[in-house]
Design a protein around this motif. Structure first.
Motif, PDB file in Angstrom:
ATOM      1  N   THR A   2     -54.010 -29.908  52.051  1.00  0.00           N
ATOM      2  CA  THR A   2     -53.333 -30.639  50.972  1.00  0.00           C
ATOM      3  C   THR A   2     -53.102 -32.093  51.360  1.00  0.00           C
ATOM      4  O   THR A   2     -52.682 -32.397  52.476  1.00  0.00           O
ATOM      5  CB  THR A   2     -51.975 -30.003  50.628  1.00  0.00           C
ATOM      6  OG1 THR A   2     -51.164 -29.942  51.798  1.00  0.00           O
ATOM      7  CG2 THR A   2     -52.154 -28.603  50.072  1.00  0.00           C
ATOM      8  N   ARG A  44     -57.032 -31.877  46.975  1.00  0.00           N
ATOM      9  CA  ARG A  44     -55.946 -30.937  46.701  1.00  0.00           C
ATOM     10  C   ARG A  44     -54.611 -31.621  47.009  1.00  0.00           C
ATOM     11  O   ARG A  44     -54.290 -31.900  48.154  1.00  0.00           O
ATOM     12  CB  ARG A  44     -56.083 -29.668  47.537  1.00  0.00           C
ATOM     13  CG  ARG A  44     -54.965 -28.658  47.276  1.00  0.00           C
ATOM     14  CD  ARG A  44     -55.067 -27.442  48.180  1.00  0.00           C
ATOM     15  NE  ARG A  44     -53.924 -26.560  47.987  1.00  0.00           N
ATOM     16  CZ  ARG A  44     -53.660 -25.486  48.720  1.00  0.00           C
ATOM     17  NH1 ARG A  44     -54.482 -25.145  49.733  1.00  0.00           N
ATOM     18  NH2 ARG A  44     -52.604 -24.735  48.476  1.00  0.00           N
ATOM     19  N   GLU A  45     -53.832 -31.911  45.954  1.00  0.00           N
ATOM     20  CA  GLU A  45     -52.558 -32.590  46.123  1.00  0.00           C
ATOM     21  C   GLU A  45     -51.475 -31.598  46.553  1.00  0.00           C
ATOM     22  O   GLU A  45     -51.390 -30.481  46.037  1.00  0.00           O
ATOM     23  CB  GLU A  45     -52.123 -33.272  44.820  1.00  0.00           C
ATOM     24  CG  GLU A  45     -52.820 -34.596  44.551  1.00  0.00           C
ATOM     25  CD  GLU A  45     -52.410 -35.670  45.542  1.00  0.00           C
ATOM     26  OE1 GLU A  45     -51.203 -35.840  45.795  1.00  0.00           O
ATOM     27  OE2 GLU A  45     -53.323 -36.341  46.083  1.00  0.00           O
ATOM     28  N   MET A  46     -50.658 -32.033  47.461  1.00  0.00           N
ATOM     29  CA  MET A  46     -49.507 -31.246  47.897  1.00  0.00           C
ATOM     30  C   MET A  46     -48.519 -31.115  46.736  1.00  0.00           C
ATOM     31  O   MET A  46     -48.188 -32.099  46.072  1.00  0.00           O
ATOM     32  CB  MET A  46     -48.834 -31.961  49.076  1.00  0.00           C
ATOM     33  CG  MET A  46     -47.509 -31.379  49.502  1.00  0.00           C
ATOM     34  SD  MET A  46     -47.731 -29.886  50.481  1.00  0.00           S
ATOM     35  CE  MET A  46     -46.129 -29.806  51.295  1.00  0.00           C
TER      36      MET A  46
END
Length: 396
Positions: free
Chosen positions: A280, A371-373
């Motif tokens: 992430t 993929r964003e946290m």
């Protein structure tokens, strides 16, 4: 001659009589200034009435709500002193501008006997006593994280407060929470459920300082038949500003301490073959560490493709989705390729170094993946803009 003298004698007598009448009239006129019979005329000065001191709650009350105001007032004249106490603890309160009324400003302690004493300026006194009710549900702080005695935390550290009851009156409880720091900063609370509220600053804490969290819960109503029974104070020590920056495309991790580069590490990140195996991106915080840490493939059972169950050394966790910075003798990939299941692995000696230096709340910023946290994935709170974060306050 004798006849004339006889006529003059009555005239002289009449003149004397007239003078006597006039003198009597003047005396009567002067007497009108004196008080007349029956109390009429000018009244004597009256004596002021002594102040009457009234106390609420009524004397002898046995089930007074802890958040009820105590009020002491004087009908005339001013109050000189008011004391409301239980067990040596004095209840705080303020006088009005004329000092004719005193009102408590903080809640009372549940299930406690209070005594009241008041004195007016002229010496008039009054006293009373009453008892606060015992709540059906006792409210207190169950946990504060991170706040281990002697621990130093990173500049990104939140203050996570967990209560032992589900809070209905969030605004009332939030008002009882206070955060102060040696180096002042702006911050706000956000409720994430009915038992947990989190404090986050607008910018990272300034390093090397002390932060004090106080919960003045005694007497605070948290819900129906629920009142706070214990206050709490926790001191949190902010350590050095340790910030790790990871670029998954360059396969490199740079660690700075108070702005100075102290370590450069070659790493391998998630292979991105699935979302699960994609590291992430975003602003993460170190949440904890273990040596070793058991890692089991999520959502897979033994025998499934991709299943693993391993003991990994010097693991520093930075999400709830199973991401760590950890040791792995994987030098053929580190600095060259991303081949992990989503973690950041590095050379064992460098991973140990980081493990030994890291503080909970240290910042780990990762870039280079799609993929964003998520803001609620572990301590991903810095992923939410501060303007949005503040909206989670019950006092907003």
């Amino acid at each position: 001659m004798l006849t004339v003298e006889r006529h003059r004698t009555p005239l002289a007598a009449l003149a004397l009589a007239t003078a006597a009448v006039l003198a009597t009239a003047c005396s009567t006129g002067a007497d009108t200034k004196a008080p007349a019979a029956g109390g009429q005329g000018t009244e004597a000065p009256s004596t002021p009435a002594a102040p009457e001191i009234r106390i609420s709650p009524a004397k002898g009350s046995q089930t007074v709500r802890p958040n009820r105001k105590v009020v002491i007032s004087a009908s005339s004249g001013a109050l000189e002193e008011v004391t409301v106490e239980t067990g040596g603890q004095v209840l705080e309160g303020d006088f009005d501008a004329e000092r004719t009324k005193w009102t408590s400003t903080t809640p009372m302690i549940p299930a406690s006997d209070y005594t009241v004493s008041a004195r007016a300026v002229d010496g008039t006194t009054a006293s009373s006593s009453f008892r606060t009710l015992k709540p059906e549900h006792e409210l207190e702080v169950a946990d504060v994280t991170p706040a281990i005695k002697g621990e130093k935390v990173g500049v990104g550290a939140p203050i996570i407060v967990t209560f032992n009851q589900q809070i209905a009156n969030k605004a009332g409880v939030e008002k009882a929470l206070k955060v102060t720091s040696d180096k002042p900063s702006q911050g706000a609370w956000r409720w994430i459920n009915d038992t947990t509220v989190i404090y986050r600053t607008a910018k990272f804490w300034q390093p090397h300082q002390k932060v004090t969290f106080t919960a003045r819960l005694k007497g605070v109503q948290g819900g129906k038949d629920m009142y706070g029974v214990k206050d709490m104070t926790k001191v949190i020590h902010i350590g050095a500003a340790q910030i790790a920056t990871i670029d998954t495309r360059k396969h490199k991790m740079i660690v700075k301490r108070d702005g100075k580069v102290v370590q450069t590490m070659l790493i391998s990140a998630g292979n991105a073959s699935t979302r699960e195996y994609t590291t992430t991106s975003g602003v993460h915080l170190a949440m904890g560490k273990a040596n070793p840490e058991r890692m089991i493939s999520p959502g897979r059972k033994k025998g499934d493709p991709g299943y693993y169950d391993l003991m990994i050394n010097h693991a520093v966790r930075f999400s709830n989705s199973g991401e760590y910075v950890h040791a792995l003798n994987n030098v053929w990939a580190q600095g060259r390729r991303n081949v992990s299941h989503g973690c950041i692995n590095s050379r064992p000696d460098q991973a140990k170094w980081y493990y030994d230096q890291v503080q909970r709340g240290d910042v780990i910023t990762i870039t280079g993946t799609d993929r964003e946290m998520e803001w609620n994935n572990g301590w991903g709170f810095w992923q939410m803009p501060y303007t949005q974060w503040k909206k989670g306050s019950a006092l907003a």
